[in-house]
Design an enzyme around this catalytic site. Structure first.
Site, PDB file in Angstrom:
ATOM      1  N   LEU A 247       0.696  -1.202   0.127  1.00 34.84           N
ATOM      2  CA  LEU A 247      -0.025   0.063   0.018  1.00 34.84           C
ATOM      3  C   LEU A 247       0.862   1.264   0.032  1.00 34.84           C
ATOM      4  O   LEU A 247       0.542   2.210  -0.591  1.00 34.84           O
ATOM      5  CB  LEU A 247      -1.071   0.082   1.098  1.00 34.84           C
ATOM      6  CG  LEU A 247      -2.078  -1.241   1.153  1.00 34.84           C
ATOM      7  CD1 LEU A 247      -2.797  -1.052   2.302  1.00 34.84           C
ATOM      8  CD2 LEU A 247      -2.898  -1.064   0.080  1.00 34.84           C
ATOM      9  N   HIS A 248       1.967   1.230   0.702  1.00 33.50           N
ATOM     10  CA  HIS A 248       2.921   2.485   0.620  1.00 33.50           C
ATOM     11  C   HIS A 248       3.343   3.216  -0.813  1.00 33.50           C
ATOM     12  O   HIS A 248       3.845   4.105  -0.741  1.00 33.50           O
ATOM     13  CB  HIS A 248       4.178   2.377   1.548  1.00 33.50           C
ATOM     14  CG  HIS A 248       4.988   1.092   1.198  1.00 33.50           C
ATOM     15  ND1 HIS A 248       5.090  -0.246   1.744  1.00 33.50           N
ATOM     16  CD2 HIS A 248       5.680   0.819   0.092  1.00 33.50           C
ATOM     17  CE1 HIS A 248       5.988  -0.816   1.329  1.00 33.50           C
ATOM     18  NE2 HIS A 248       6.321  -0.201   0.018  1.00 33.50           N
ATOM     19  N   HIS A 249       2.988   2.142  -1.667  1.00 35.44           N
ATOM     20  CA  HIS A 249       3.464   2.606  -3.022  1.00 35.44           C
ATOM     21  C   HIS A 249       2.359   3.672  -3.651  1.00 35.44           C
ATOM     22  O   HIS A 249       2.754   4.083  -4.557  1.00 35.44           O
ATOM     23  CB  HIS A 249       3.572   1.558  -4.119  1.00 35.44           C
ATOM     24  CG  HIS A 249       4.927   0.372  -3.568  1.00 35.44           C
ATOM     25  ND1 HIS A 249       4.758  -0.489  -3.231  1.00 35.44           N
ATOM     26  CD2 HIS A 249       5.960   0.704  -3.813  1.00 35.44           C
ATOM     27  CE1 HIS A 249       5.822  -1.035  -2.958  1.00 35.44           C
ATOM     28  NE2 HIS A 249       6.649  -0.542  -3.393  1.00 35.44           N
ATOM     29  N   GLU A 276       3.094  -3.760   7.077  1.00 30.58           N
ATOM     30  CA  GLU A 276       3.807  -2.394   6.614  1.00 30.58           C
ATOM     31  C   GLU A 276       4.663  -2.035   7.554  1.00 30.58           C
ATOM     32  O   GLU A 276       4.381  -2.148   8.828  1.00 30.58           O
ATOM     33  CB  GLU A 276       2.762  -1.295   6.182  1.00 30.58           C
ATOM     34  CG  GLU A 276       1.890  -1.461   5.219  1.00 30.58           C
ATOM     35  CD  GLU A 276       2.604  -0.782   3.942  1.00 30.58           C
ATOM     36  OE1 GLU A 276       3.513  -0.056   4.168  1.00 30.58           O
ATOM     37  OE2 GLU A 276       2.024  -1.105   2.872  1.00 30.58           O
ATOM     38  N   GLU A 304       3.829   6.898   0.159  1.00 30.13           N
ATOM     39  CA  GLU A 304       4.441   7.225   1.484  1.00 30.13           C
ATOM     40  C   GLU A 304       4.209   6.267   2.631  1.00 30.13           C
ATOM     41  O   GLU A 304       3.277   5.490   2.368  1.00 30.13           O
ATOM     42  CB  GLU A 304       4.011   8.588   1.817  1.00 30.13           C
ATOM     43  CG  GLU A 304       2.601   8.924   2.104  1.00 30.13           C
ATOM     44  CD  GLU A 304       2.388  10.571   2.474  1.00 30.13           C
ATOM     45  OE1 GLU A 304       1.746  11.110   1.658  1.00 30.13           O
ATOM     46  OE2 GLU A 304       2.853  10.798   3.598  1.00 30.13           O
TER      47      GLU A 304
END
Ligand SMILES: Nc1ncnc2c1ncn2[C@@H]1O[C@H](CSCC[C@H]([NH3+])C(=O)O)[C@@H](O)[C@H]1O
Length: 345
Positions: A247-249, A276, A304
């Site tokens: 998901l951080h992408h 994460e 982020e």
């Protein structure tokens, strides 16, 4: 300085060390490439012995090894330079916890190019890397990742499998989204002989997951689904969906698209496990979470590091009934468990 700011007080030393932080990068990379850590080992060697065994110049080894001591990557006592047990765990190639291979990804020219003109990235909000950076389709960098980073995920994958499937004795339909090396899904398949795991990623990356599934001896209970996680079918009536380091992408809108798709694919009582680096609510700590956000700034258009409250909001917005944060020590990453409907967390 506010109470929650954890960085050390500002000083000349901090400025100088930070501006020259690439010396650290270069020194650790050189030591790995020259085999210094393997040569030194826990028993230790003199500088002359290290230079000889590494086939390197005495002056180079002398300066390099002293610098490595100063930054905590070697120890010395008298003439001997050595690794402590703890250092060897991470730096000795023979150790299962060896981290050295990760430089193939982390220090690859492609990733480092993303930081060549960070001021431009910050000013314009646009990457200096071509296209969409690392989230471009079929990006070859992820094949490197799948090979280089897998050892770092071997312990977390076991811990996550335990959380995903405590009993491990019932049929379980699992989808491992953006599986990379596939270790997370494979740990579940190995733990529970009744589990069936589908791995989703770009075709080139799935090749690595396929190799690992073959080694793990579970090929008869796994499936490979190549393509874009935003458009490929997730299936239906799933028990568990894994979203590990994915998901951080993306920005929040992108994450919510994935979470909605996952919700539709889960059975009632099914769960998403999101693994994460999660930032504290101050979003400046722990330091690794803030560092990770920098990686996303240089290499992705919208990603982020998220705090738990961000992830909780995204899951609630997309229809999940229960959301909870779980630690799986000693992993630094955390797990958000999100359930569709009611079930025991
Ligand atoms: N749009 C996308 N569709 C499918 N996979 C993607 C997409 N964008 C990135 N990836 C994959 O996302 C993965 C991120 S790295 C995470 C790999 C693994 N789940 C782990 O936790 O270690 C890489 O394997 C990429 O190939």
């Amino acid at each position: 300085m506010t109470a929650q700011n954890q960085a050390s007080a500002f000083s000349f030393d901090l400025f100088y060390t930070t501006v020259n932080a690439y010396y650290r990068t270069a020194a650790v990379k050189a030591a790995i490439e020259l085999g210094v850590f393997d040569v030194v080992g826990e028993k230790g060697k003199t500088l002359a012995e290290i230079a000889k065994a590494c086939n390197a110049s005495p002056r180079g080894i002398r300066i390099l090894c002293r610098f490595l001591v100063s930054i905590g990557f070697l120890k010395n006592a008298g003439e001997l330079f050595f690794l402590t047990r703890e250092m060897a765990l991470f730096l000795d190639k023979k150790s299962p916890g060896y981290l050295g291979g990760s430089i193939d990804f982390l220090l690859s020219p492609y990733i480092m190019d993303g930081f060549k003109d960070l001021a431009s990235v910050v000013r314009t909000g646009e990457l200096t890397l071509p296209e969409k950076g690392v989230v471009a389709p079929d990006h070859p960098q992820w094949v490197t990742f799948a090979r280089a980073m897998a050892p770092m995920m071997s312990l977390p994958s076991l811990l996550l499998a335990e959380l995903a499937d405590r009993q491990a004795n019932q049929p379980l339909k699992v989808l491992d989204v953006a599986a990379g090396h596939g270790l997370f899904g494979l740990a579940i398949a190995q733990r529970n002989p009744k589990a069936h795991v589908t791995f989703l990623d770009w075709e080139n990356v799935l090749q690595v997951a396929r190799e690992n599934a073959t080694k793990a001896g579970v090929l008869d209970r796994v499936e490979f689904r190549p393509g874009d996680a935003f458009s490929v079918d997730f299936g239906k009536e799933l028990d568990v969906i894994l979203l590990t380091n994915f998901l951080h992408h993306f920005d929040e809108a992108g994450c919510e698209k994935i979470l909605k798709k996952a919700h539709a694919a889960l059975k009632e009582g099914g769960r998403v496990l999101t693994f994460e680096f999660i930032a504290n609510e101050d979003r400046t700590s722990p330091p690794l979470a803030a560092t990770f956000s920098m990686m996303m700034l240089g290499t992705t258009p919208g990603g982020e590091t998220y705090a738990y409250s961000d992830l909780e909001r995204m899951f609630k917005n997309t229809g999940y009934d229960q959301v909870e944060l779980k630690a799986i020590p000693p992993a630094m990453e955390k797990v958000v468990v999100s359930i569709k409907g009611k079930a025991q967390l």
